[in-house]
Design a protein around this motif. Structure first.
Motif, PDB file in Angstrom:
ATOM      1  N   TYR A  22     -14.752 -27.221 -13.711  1.00 29.68           N
ATOM      2  CA  TYR A  22     -16.022 -26.535 -13.478  1.00 29.68           C
ATOM      3  C   TYR A  22     -16.320 -26.321 -11.998  1.00 29.68           C
ATOM      4  CZ  TYR A  22     -16.660 -28.174 -18.273  1.00 29.68           C
ATOM      5  OH  TYR A  22     -16.489 -28.435 -19.605  1.00 29.68           O
ATOM      6  N   GLY A  23     -15.331 -26.433 -11.121  1.00 33.91           N
ATOM      7  CA  GLY A  23     -15.577 -26.349  -9.690  1.00 33.91           C
ATOM      8  C   GLY A  23     -16.292 -25.091  -9.267  1.00 33.91           C
ATOM      9  N   TYR A  24     -15.735 -23.914  -9.577  1.00 37.18           N
ATOM     10  CA  TYR A  24     -16.335 -22.649  -9.156  1.00 37.18           C
ATOM     11  C   TYR A  24     -17.654 -22.394  -9.881  1.00 37.18           C
ATOM     12  CZ  TYR A  24     -11.646 -21.833  -7.289  1.00 37.18           C
ATOM     13  OH  TYR A  24     -10.467 -21.946  -6.610  1.00 37.18           O
ATOM     14  N   LEU A  25     -17.712 -22.721 -11.158  1.00 30.15           N
ATOM     15  CA  LEU A  25     -18.946 -22.525 -11.921  1.00 30.15           C
ATOM     16  C   LEU A  25     -20.054 -23.435 -11.400  1.00 30.15           C
ATOM     17  CD1 LEU A  25     -20.456 -21.249 -14.285  1.00 30.15           C
ATOM     18  CD2 LEU A  25     -19.532 -23.059 -15.763  1.00 30.15           C
ATOM     19  N   ALA A  26     -19.699 -24.685 -11.066  1.00 31.38           N
ATOM     20  CA  ALA A  26     -20.692 -25.614 -10.533  1.00 31.38           C
ATOM     21  C   ALA A  26     -21.245 -25.107  -9.214  1.00 31.38           C
ATOM     22  CB  ALA A  26     -20.071 -27.001 -10.360  1.00 31.38           C
ATOM     23  N   VAL A  27     -20.382 -24.585  -8.357  1.00 29.36           N
ATOM     24  CA  VAL A  27     -20.835 -24.030  -7.078  1.00 29.36           C
ATOM     25  C   VAL A  27     -21.787 -22.865  -7.319  1.00 29.36           C
ATOM     26  CG1 VAL A  27     -20.105 -22.804  -4.989  1.00 29.36           C
ATOM     27  CG2 VAL A  27     -18.803 -24.782  -5.786  1.00 29.36           C
TER      28      VAL A  27
END
Length: 225
Positions: A22-27
């Motif tokens: 979820y790295g990009y989505l979390a950002v």
């Protein structure tokens, strides 16, 4: 990519699955919410994602682009909220939060003069980062002017904290060991600083009380027949 990937040390290793999935989505989500008036850890996730990119787990350019877009959009949504409902809120509820018409007029005048600077640098200050778009909309800052400074602020904020996180991530082992070594001294220093500030405020308050008492006593003596 895997050859250039640096394992995260210590407790940071537990974040690997979350950021992998979820790295990009979390950002995108947290930065957007953080910039439109909802106090979530948007700046924290930007730094953490950049650290993760520096250690080879995410693409740094993608993190920066996503963060700039989310910050710009979030602040624009805040502006829209303030522009469409801010005045009505102030007129109805402002007196309950000490926002009088006179103070609102001063806020309007201040934003007319300095609004661009505020919007550009507000992201570096917690509280202002969340609400500067709403304030700009409420004070009816022109949209075009807001949009320019909003984008400038998003780029600056993302570049500073993204670069900081990326550099730390590229040297994550050294940074982590150094942080563990000095965290106790940092906590002690922070505690001393907070105590000194509190003591200063107490002393200033006591001086004001003494001065007020002296003024009151002098006035009473003058009023005596």
């Amino acid at each position: 990519m895997s050859a250039a990937t640096t394992p995260l040390p210590g407790a940071l290793a537990g974040l690997a699955p979350l950021l992998d999935h979820y790295g990009y989505l979390a950002v995108a989500l947290l930065v957007l919410l953080d910039n439109c008036g909802i106090p979530v850890p948007g700046q924290t996730v930007l730094i953490l994602a950049s650290v993760y990119a520096g250690s080879g787990h995410l693409d740094f350019a993608a993190v920066l682009v996503i963060a700039v877009a989310a910050a710009t959009l979030g602040n624009s949504l805040g502006y829209l909220i303030g522009h469409t409902g801010g005045r009505a809120f102030v007129h109805r509820w402002g007196r309950y939060v000490l926002l009088t018409p006179a103070r609102m007029e001063r806020a309007d005048a201040f934003f007319a003069r300095q609004g661009g600077k505020v919007v550009a640098v507000a992201r570096f200050v917690d509280g202002l980062r969340q609400y500067n778009g709403i304030i700009a909309g409420t004070t009816e800052m022109p949209w075009r002017r807001f949009a320019v400074f909003n984008l400038v602020g998003a780029v600056l904020w993302t570049a500073v904290w993204g670069t900081f996180g990326y550099v730390a991530g590229a040297n994550i082992g050294t940074v982590y060991r150094t942080a563990l070594r000095y965290q106790l001294w940092f906590a002690v220093g922070l505690g001393v600083l907070v105590a000194a500030l509190l003591l200063r405020q107490v002393l200033r308050y006591r001086r004001r009380r003494r001065a007020d008492g002296s003024d009151t006593g002098s006035q009473a003596a003058q009023d005596r027949p």
